[in-house]
Design an enzyme around this catalytic site. Sequence first.
Site, PDB file in Angstrom:
ATOM      1  N   GLU A   1       0.847  -1.208   0.000  1.00 14.78           N
ATOM      2  CA  GLU A   1       0.000   0.000   0.000  1.00 14.78           C
ATOM      3  C   GLU A   1       0.881   1.257   0.000  1.00 14.78           C
ATOM      4  OE1 GLU A   1      -2.462  -1.317   3.500  1.00 14.78           O
ATOM      5  OE2 GLU A   1      -4.095  -0.840   2.121  1.00 14.78           O
TER       6      GLU A   1
ATOM      7  N   GLU B   1      -3.434 -10.258   3.815  1.00 15.94           N
ATOM      8  CA  GLU B   1      -4.446  -9.811   4.781  1.00 15.94           C
ATOM      9  C   GLU B   1      -5.455 -10.909   5.098  1.00 15.94           C
ATOM     10  OE1 GLU B   1      -3.011  -7.887   2.613  1.00 15.94           O
ATOM     11  OE2 GLU B   1      -2.810  -5.868   3.426  1.00 15.94           O
TER      12      GLU B   1
ATOM     13  N   GLY C   1      -6.234  -1.663   4.665  1.00 17.63           N
ATOM     14  CA  GLY C   1      -6.822  -0.497   5.330  1.00 17.63           C
ATOM     15  C   GLY C   1      -6.007   0.757   5.090  1.00 17.63           C
TER      16      GLY C   1
HETATM   17  C1  1HE Z   1       6.966  -8.691  11.927  1.00 18.82           C
HETATM   18  C2  1HE Z   1       6.272  -8.532  10.704  1.00 18.82           C
HETATM   19  C3  1HE Z   1       5.074  -7.801  10.757  1.00 18.82           C
HETATM   20  C4  1HE Z   1       8.036  -9.686  10.313  1.00 18.82           C
HETATM   21  N1  1HE Z   1       4.669  -7.313  11.936  1.00 18.82           N
HETATM   22  N2  1HE Z   1       6.524  -8.186  13.073  1.00 18.82           N
HETATM   23  N3  1HE Z   1       2.248  -8.653   6.973  1.00 18.82           N
HETATM   24  C5  1HE Z   1       2.449  -9.954   6.882  1.00 18.82           C
HETATM   25  O1  1HE Z   1       1.576 -10.756   7.082  1.00 18.82           O
HETATM   26  C6  1HE Z   1       3.873 -10.375   6.568  1.00 18.82           C
HETATM   27  C7  1HE Z   1       4.477 -11.089   7.774  1.00 18.82           C
HETATM   28  N4  1HE Z   1       5.933 -11.286   7.612  1.00 18.82           N
HETATM   29  C8  1HE Z   1       6.441 -12.226   6.814  1.00 18.82           C
HETATM   30  O2  1HE Z   1       5.773 -12.931   6.074  1.00 18.82           O
HETATM   31  C9  1HE Z   1       7.946 -12.369   6.852  1.00 18.82           C
HETATM   32  O3  1HE Z   1       8.399 -11.825   8.089  1.00 18.82           O
HETATM   33  C10 1HE Z   1       8.705 -11.661   5.693  1.00 18.82           C
HETATM   34  C11 1HE Z   1       8.446 -12.414   4.380  1.00 18.82           C
HETATM   35  C12 1HE Z   1       8.294 -10.208   5.560  1.00 18.82           C
HETATM   36  C13 1HE Z   1      10.217 -11.688   6.019  1.00 18.82           C
HETATM   37  O4  1HE Z   1      10.644 -13.008   6.310  1.00 18.82           O
HETATM   38  P1  1HE Z   1      12.037 -13.235   7.053  1.00 18.82           P
HETATM   39  O5  1HE Z   1      12.250 -14.733   7.141  1.00 18.82           O
HETATM   40  O6  1HE Z   1      13.107 -12.417   6.448  1.00 18.82           O
HETATM   41  O7  1HE Z   1      11.849 -12.618   8.549  1.00 18.82           O
HETATM   42  P2  1HE Z   1      11.099 -13.240   9.809  1.00 18.82           P
HETATM   43  O8  1HE Z   1      12.016 -14.184  10.542  1.00 18.82           O
HETATM   44  O9  1HE Z   1       9.760 -13.773   9.452  1.00 18.82           O
HETATM   45  O10 1HE Z   1      10.841 -11.951  10.698  1.00 18.82           O
HETATM   46  C14 1HE Z   1      11.883 -11.300  11.427  1.00 18.82           C
HETATM   47  C15 1HE Z   1      11.237 -10.600  12.592  1.00 18.82           C
HETATM   48  O11 1HE Z   1      10.351  -9.586  12.116  1.00 18.82           O
HETATM   49  C16 1HE Z   1      10.373 -11.540  13.438  1.00 18.82           C
HETATM   50  O12 1HE Z   1      10.411 -11.082  14.788  1.00 18.82           O
HETATM   51  P3  1HE Z   1      11.389 -11.755  15.893  1.00 18.82           P
HETATM   52  O13 1HE Z   1      11.104 -11.005  17.150  1.00 18.82           O
HETATM   53  O14 1HE Z   1      10.989 -13.201  15.923  1.00 18.82           O
HETATM   54  O15 1HE Z   1      12.795 -11.567  15.375  1.00 18.82           O
HETATM   55  C17 1HE Z   1       8.985 -11.317  12.889  1.00 18.82           C
HETATM   56  O16 1HE Z   1       7.968 -11.613  13.832  1.00 18.82           O
HETATM   57  C18 1HE Z   1       9.039  -9.819  12.637  1.00 18.82           C
HETATM   58  N5  1HE Z   1       8.051  -9.420  11.638  1.00 18.82           N
HETATM   59  N6  1HE Z   1       6.959  -9.157   9.738  1.00 18.82           N
HETATM   60  C19 1HE Z   1       5.388  -7.503  13.053  1.00 18.82           C
HETATM   61  N7  1HE Z   1       4.351  -7.565   9.652  1.00 18.82           N
HETATM   62  C20 1HE Z   1      -3.184  -0.853   6.941  1.00 18.82           C
HETATM   63  S1  1HE Z   1      -3.619  -2.427   6.831  1.00 18.82           S
HETATM   64  C21 1HE Z   1      -2.270  -3.338   6.281  1.00 18.82           C
HETATM   65  C22 1HE Z   1      -2.486  -4.779   6.533  1.00 18.82           C
HETATM   66  C23 1HE Z   1      -1.240  -5.566   6.380  1.00 18.82           C
HETATM   67  O17 1HE Z   1      -0.163  -5.062   6.197  1.00 18.82           O
HETATM   68  S2  1HE Z   1      -1.429  -7.254   6.526  1.00 18.82           S
HETATM   69  C24 1HE Z   1       0.114  -7.934   6.141  1.00 18.82           C
HETATM   70  C25 1HE Z   1       0.991  -8.032   7.339  1.00 18.82           C
END
Ligand code: 1HE
Length: 268
Positions: free
Chosen positions: A119, A139, A147
């Site tokens: 977005e 999402e 959003g």
């Molecule tokens: C996060 C987030 C996050 C990573 N919020 N903490 N977004 C998603 O559903 C995408 C979720 N994330 C992923 O699918 C993956 O993290 C990635 C593909 C982006 C990257 O993967 P990778 O292997 O490089 O990293 P990781 O090991 O998954 O994440 C590293 C850390 O970042 C880990 O935290 P840690 O404390 O265990 O080290 C993850 O929890 C953290 N992390 N992504 C919070 N999104 C206005 S409305 C919009 C609606 C949306 O955006 S929905 C989509 C949300």
Amino acid sequence: MTDAILEHAARHGIALTMRGAVAVVSLRRPAKRNALSDALVAALRDVFQNLPAAAKAAVIEGEGEHFCAGLDLSELKVRDAGEGIHHSRSWHVALDAVQYGRVPVIAALHGAVVGGGLELAASTHLRVAAADAFFALPEGQRGIFVGGGGSVRIARLMGVARMSDLMLTGRVASAGEAERWNLVQYVVDEGKALEKASELAAKAATNAPFSNYAVINALPRIQDMAKSDGLFMESFIATFASATPEAAQRLRDFLEKRAGKVTRPEDK
Ligand code: 1HE
């Protein structure tokens, strides 16, 4: 731009560096894959509402392995209707500040460009993807909905059918698919997105400021209008642009052979 805004933004994961006339805005939360916390979204709004006067174009990029993992899911909570609307609207204000500011903004994308990250990218005026970029809207998998303006901006770029595919099936688009789908305008080698985006921003920075302002503020609004209203509005914007002293000077420069010509593309 005051130091207080910059310091506050830096504490919440947004850095601004001036490179000539280009403001490079960096998402700096790599440990959380540049997930967009509420504080980061507010900082993004503040930075884009207060870009330095010297900025004639901007680039937005993400530090670390990914551009942006979207909404910070650790802050997601059940909200009542009023709170939920205010939260979504706060994103709209921030991303409107990116889209409808004074200067063109170019996104340099790599790694994950996901959910709210997509977005954000869609609120910029041009997108450059490195070959390793990937695009998704998970999402539905998280039980939420876009959003941050995605249902308008992303759908207009790639079309409702493709956006629905990403949201319903969890499809992840590659950089090549994103280019074919009109989501990104350039694909470059891995590691080269920031360089290419900066080069394009530096070029855009040399245009007349009013022309750039019209491209970023009038073009999208004209797309929202009925055809005859859009054509009418176009006549006004064209008249305002050509009435600026800068237009007069630039036209003279061309006619008196001081300005560059349009040249053929390099690959032809
Ligand atoms: C996060 C987030 C996050 C990573 N919020 N903490 N977004 C998603 O559903 C995408 C979720 N994330 C992923 O699918 C993956 O993290 C990635 C593909 C982006 C990257 O993967 P990778 O292997 O490089 O990293 P990781 O090991 O998954 O994440 C590293 C850390 O970042 C880990 O935290 P840690 O404390 O265990 O080290 C993850 O929890 C953290 N992390 N992504 C919070 N999104 C206005 S409305 C919009 C609606 C949306 O955006 S929905 C989509 C949300």
